[in-house]
Design a protein around this motif. Structure first.
Motif, PDB file in Angstrom:
ATOM      1  N   UNK A  37      24.001  94.492 -43.157  1.00 47.16           N
ATOM      2  CA  UNK A  37      24.462  93.567 -44.189  1.00 47.16           C
ATOM      3  C   UNK A  37      25.794  92.927 -43.812  1.00 47.16           C
ATOM      4  N   UNK A  38      26.697  93.715 -43.219  1.00 49.41           N
ATOM      5  CA  UNK A  38      28.004  93.186 -42.851  1.00 49.41           C
ATOM      6  C   UNK A  38      27.887  92.116 -41.771  1.00 49.41           C
ATOM      7  N   UNK A  39      26.966  92.289 -40.821  1.00 55.40           N
ATOM      8  CA  UNK A  39      26.804  91.273 -39.783  1.00 55.40           C
ATOM      9  C   UNK A  39      26.401  89.934 -40.398  1.00 55.40           C
ATOM     10  N   UNK A  40      25.546  89.967 -41.423  1.00 57.86           N
ATOM     11  CA  UNK A  40      25.171  88.725 -42.108  1.00 57.86           C
ATOM     12  C   UNK A  40      26.362  88.138 -42.854  1.00 57.86           C
ATOM     13  N   UNK A  41      27.153  89.008 -43.495  1.00 58.75           N
ATOM     14  CA  UNK A  41      28.328  88.525 -44.220  1.00 58.75           C
ATOM     15  C   UNK A  41      29.322  87.847 -43.279  1.00 58.75           C
ATOM     16  N   UNK A  42      29.486  88.386 -42.070  1.00 55.20           N
ATOM     17  CA  UNK A  42      30.408  87.791 -41.105  1.00 55.20           C
ATOM     18  C   UNK A  42      29.867  86.493 -40.518  1.00 55.20           C
ATOM     19  N   UNK A  43      28.562  86.460 -40.267  1.00 50.32           N
ATOM     20  CA  UNK A  43      27.964  85.316 -39.584  1.00 50.32           C
ATOM     21  C   UNK A  43      27.774  84.113 -40.493  1.00 50.32           C
ATOM     22  N   UNK A  44      27.467  84.344 -41.763  1.00 50.37           N
ATOM     23  CA  UNK A  44      27.107  83.241 -42.661  1.00 50.37           C
ATOM     24  C   UNK A  44      28.202  82.190 -42.825  1.00 50.37           C
ATOM     25  N   UNK A  45      29.466  82.539 -43.074  1.00 48.27           N
ATOM     26  CA  UNK A  45      30.471  81.490 -43.235  1.00 48.27           C
ATOM     27  C   UNK A  45      30.713  80.693 -41.959  1.00 48.27           C
ATOM     28  N   UNK A  46      30.544  81.327 -40.803  1.00 55.89           N
ATOM     29  CA  UNK A  46      30.695  80.611 -39.537  1.00 55.89           C
ATOM     30  C   UNK A  46      29.526  79.649 -39.322  1.00 55.89           C
ATOM     31  N   UNK A  47      28.309  80.093 -39.683  1.00 55.24           N
ATOM     32  CA  UNK A  47      27.154  79.202 -39.595  1.00 55.24           C
ATOM     33  C   UNK A  47      27.326  78.005 -40.520  1.00 55.24           C
ATOM     34  N   UNK A  48      27.822  78.268 -41.712  1.00 57.62           N
ATOM     35  CA  UNK A  48      28.078  77.187 -42.673  1.00 57.62           C
ATOM     36  C   UNK A  48      29.110  76.204 -42.120  1.00 57.62           C
ATOM     37  N   UNK A  49      30.194  76.732 -41.544  1.00 56.51           N
ATOM     38  CA  UNK A  49      31.234  75.865 -40.986  1.00 56.51           C
ATOM     39  C   UNK A  49      30.699  75.026 -39.832  1.00 56.51           C
ATOM     40  N   UNK A  50      29.828  75.627 -39.011  1.00 55.55           N
ATOM     41  CA  UNK A  50      29.234  74.869 -37.899  1.00 55.55           C
ATOM     42  C   UNK A  50      28.348  73.736 -38.423  1.00 55.55           C
ATOM     43  N   UNK A  51      27.496  74.048 -39.393  1.00 60.26           N
ATOM     44  CA  UNK A  51      26.600  73.013 -39.929  1.00 60.26           C
ATOM     45  C   UNK A  51      27.389  71.887 -40.596  1.00 60.26           C
ATOM     46  N   UNK A  52      28.528  72.202 -41.156  1.00 56.35           N
ATOM     47  CA  UNK A  52      29.354  71.170 -41.795  1.00 56.35           C
ATOM     48  C   UNK A  52      30.177  70.379 -40.782  1.00 56.35           C
ATOM     49  N   UNK A  53      30.155  70.804 -39.531  1.00 61.72           N
ATOM     50  CA  UNK A  53      30.907  70.102 -38.502  1.00 61.72           C
ATOM     51  C   UNK A  53      32.357  70.516 -38.405  1.00 61.72           C
ATOM     52  N   UNK A  54      32.725  71.622 -39.050  1.00 57.08           N
ATOM     53  CA  UNK A  54      34.121  72.063 -39.038  1.00 57.08           C
ATOM     54  C   UNK A  54      34.487  72.834 -37.773  1.00 57.08           C
ATOM     55  N   UNK A  55      33.507  73.478 -37.135  1.00 61.40           N
ATOM     56  CA  UNK A  55      33.751  74.194 -35.881  1.00 61.40           C
ATOM     57  C   UNK A  55      32.625  73.880 -34.905  1.00 61.40           C
ATOM     58  N   UNK A  56      32.900  74.104 -33.624  1.00 58.78           N
ATOM     59  CA  UNK A  56      31.873  73.956 -32.594  1.00 58.78           C
ATOM     60  C   UNK A  56      31.147  75.292 -32.397  1.00 58.78           C
ATOM     61  N   UNK A  57      29.991  75.255 -31.740  1.00 58.68           N
ATOM     62  CA  UNK A  57      29.225  76.485 -31.552  1.00 58.68           C
ATOM     63  C   UNK A  57      29.999  77.506 -30.737  1.00 58.68           C
ATOM     64  N   UNK A  58      30.787  77.043 -29.758  1.00 64.04           N
ATOM     65  CA  UNK A  58      31.576  77.979 -28.957  1.00 64.04           C
ATOM     66  C   UNK A  58      32.592  78.715 -29.830  1.00 64.04           C
ATOM     67  N   UNK A  59      33.160  78.035 -30.798  1.00 63.22           N
ATOM     68  CA  UNK A  59      34.106  78.673 -31.719  1.00 63.22           C
ATOM     69  C   UNK A  59      33.395  79.678 -32.614  1.00 63.22           C
TER      70      UNK A  59
END
Length: 382
Positions: free
Chosen positions: A301-323
């Motif tokens: 569950x924690x891995x999903x909690x950590x990954x989800x906001x980064x995935x959201x930021x990537x889809x919004x164009x706020x970060x690159x995939x490498x970040x």
């Protein structure tokens, strides 16, 4: 069938369903794929630690889980085949919840937020393309369908070894385990999880919802070559009772419940978390701690909690995939590595009857040390 998505999540277990829920709740078009059909029993300790509950609250899923009336646990009792026993208070209230009910509830929550769940669908490939990924899957024999997605999350557990969809041969080494479980009728209401260690494996008994006990065994593959869960769990118990008489007393007045048996192979313990292949990995695809540590579901569950906001930021164009990759990898190592390393060390000790009995005797005289060892196997959550 969908042909386009913002996110495809491969695997609808704990981590995958939680990830699909979190991403759909943020407004993204999510497809959740799994080769299994649900609800389904799974070989698992079915133990939601305090850390797991922290993540459920952070995701907004705690009330949905509490509505299923999980069993409460406050203590763990550890037994060895040399007759040693040690009782330790848990670092907070733990909950017993079957995967049959829990996975189903998480999937229902994801669907309620708009995620599409495709059950009974095998994923053949998830290949990077210029603007995302091309996912090939089929829900019928010889069928091949395609979804184009901006991102793909790997939550396929053991099937995600090496970033692919089949278990690699390296996971069948001599320290790989078979996991087998069955629910039993409950004869008491003790808020205790019992762990019984013997050479080559261990058995965990914990209450779950519906006035049941979850009886889960982890044994070396070489000791039990056949994976017929219903018959094998009873054989394991018969052999273990001859070594640990306290187990027979714990099972007095109980009986196996038909249709609740499940097996899993291989259960290969991780030495370090693996955050990324050609896609981010969550759940058992990222890390597997020895089940007796009780934080396997918390890690998923924690891995999903950590990954989800980064995935959201990537889809919004706020970060690159490498970040995204670098940040997720760093967080996973910071929070998982110590627990995984301590879990492996403890597993080596507890698999040797003489050493495990010595450790329990020391713990009886120095309970503070025993509690510190337990804390060392917990997630490092800020």
């Amino acid at each position: 069938m969908p042909t386009d998505a913002d996110a495809v999540v491969i695997g609808a277990g704990l981590a995958g369903s939680a990830m699909a829920y979190a991403m759909a709740k943020k407004g993204w078009d999510v497809v959740l794929l799994d080769k299994l059909t649900f609800p389904k029993h799974k070989a698992c300790g079915e133990f939601l630690s305090p850390e797991a509950q922290t993540t459920l609250r952070a995701l907004g899923l705690d009330s949905a889980i509490r509505s299923l009336h999980p069993a409460d646990m406050t203590k763990v009792r550890i037994h060895t085949e040399h007759g040693s026993t040690l009782e330790i208070p848990l670092p907070g209230l733990a909950l017993g919840m079957s995967r049959f009910a829990l996975d189903n509830q998480l999937q229902a929550s994801a669907r309620a937020e708009g995620a599409a769940l495709l059950e009974g669908c095998s994923v053949y490939a998830a290949e990077p393309i210029e603007d995302g990924y091309r996912v090939e899957y089929g829900c019928q024999p010889s069928e091949k369908l395609t979804i184009r997605s901006r991102i793909v999350i790997g939550a396929g557990g053991r099937r995600m070894s090496g970033g692919g969809f089949r278990q690699s041969a390296s996971a069948t080494h001599d320290r790989a385990y078979v996991g087998i479980k069955s629910h039993y009728t409950r004869s008491d209401h003790s808020p205790i999880v019992d762990l019984y260690f013997f050479r080559g494996g261990y058995i965990g008994i914990a209450p779950v919802e519906g006035e049941r006990l979850n009886v889960a065994a982890i044994v070396l593959r070489s000791a039990y070559p056949k994976l017929h869960a219903a018959a094998t769990i009873e054989r394991i118990l018969e052999k273990a009772i001859r070594r640990i008489p306290a187990l027979e007393a714990r099972l007095a007045g109980t009986a196996p419940i038909p249709g609740t048996q499940a097996a899993a192979f291989p259960v290969a313990i991780s030495g370090a978390p693996r955050a990324w292949s050609h896609m981010p990995l969550i759940g058992d695809a990222a890390a597997v701690i020895p089940p007796f540590c009780g934080d396997g579901m918390a890690m998923a569950l924690r891995s999903a909690e950590l990954c989800a906001p980064l995935a959201d930021a990537y889809l919004r164009g706020d970060i690159r995939m490498a970040e995204w990759r670098d940040s997720y990898t760093r967080q996973l190592h910071e929070q998982f590595s110590s627990a995984l390393q301590w879990g492996r060390r403890l597993e080596r000790v507890m698999s040797r009857p003489g050493l495990s009995s010595l450790l329990l005797r020391i713990g009886s005289f120095a309970p503070g040390m025993a509690e510190r060892i337990v804390r060392a196997t917990r997630l490092q959550i800020d």
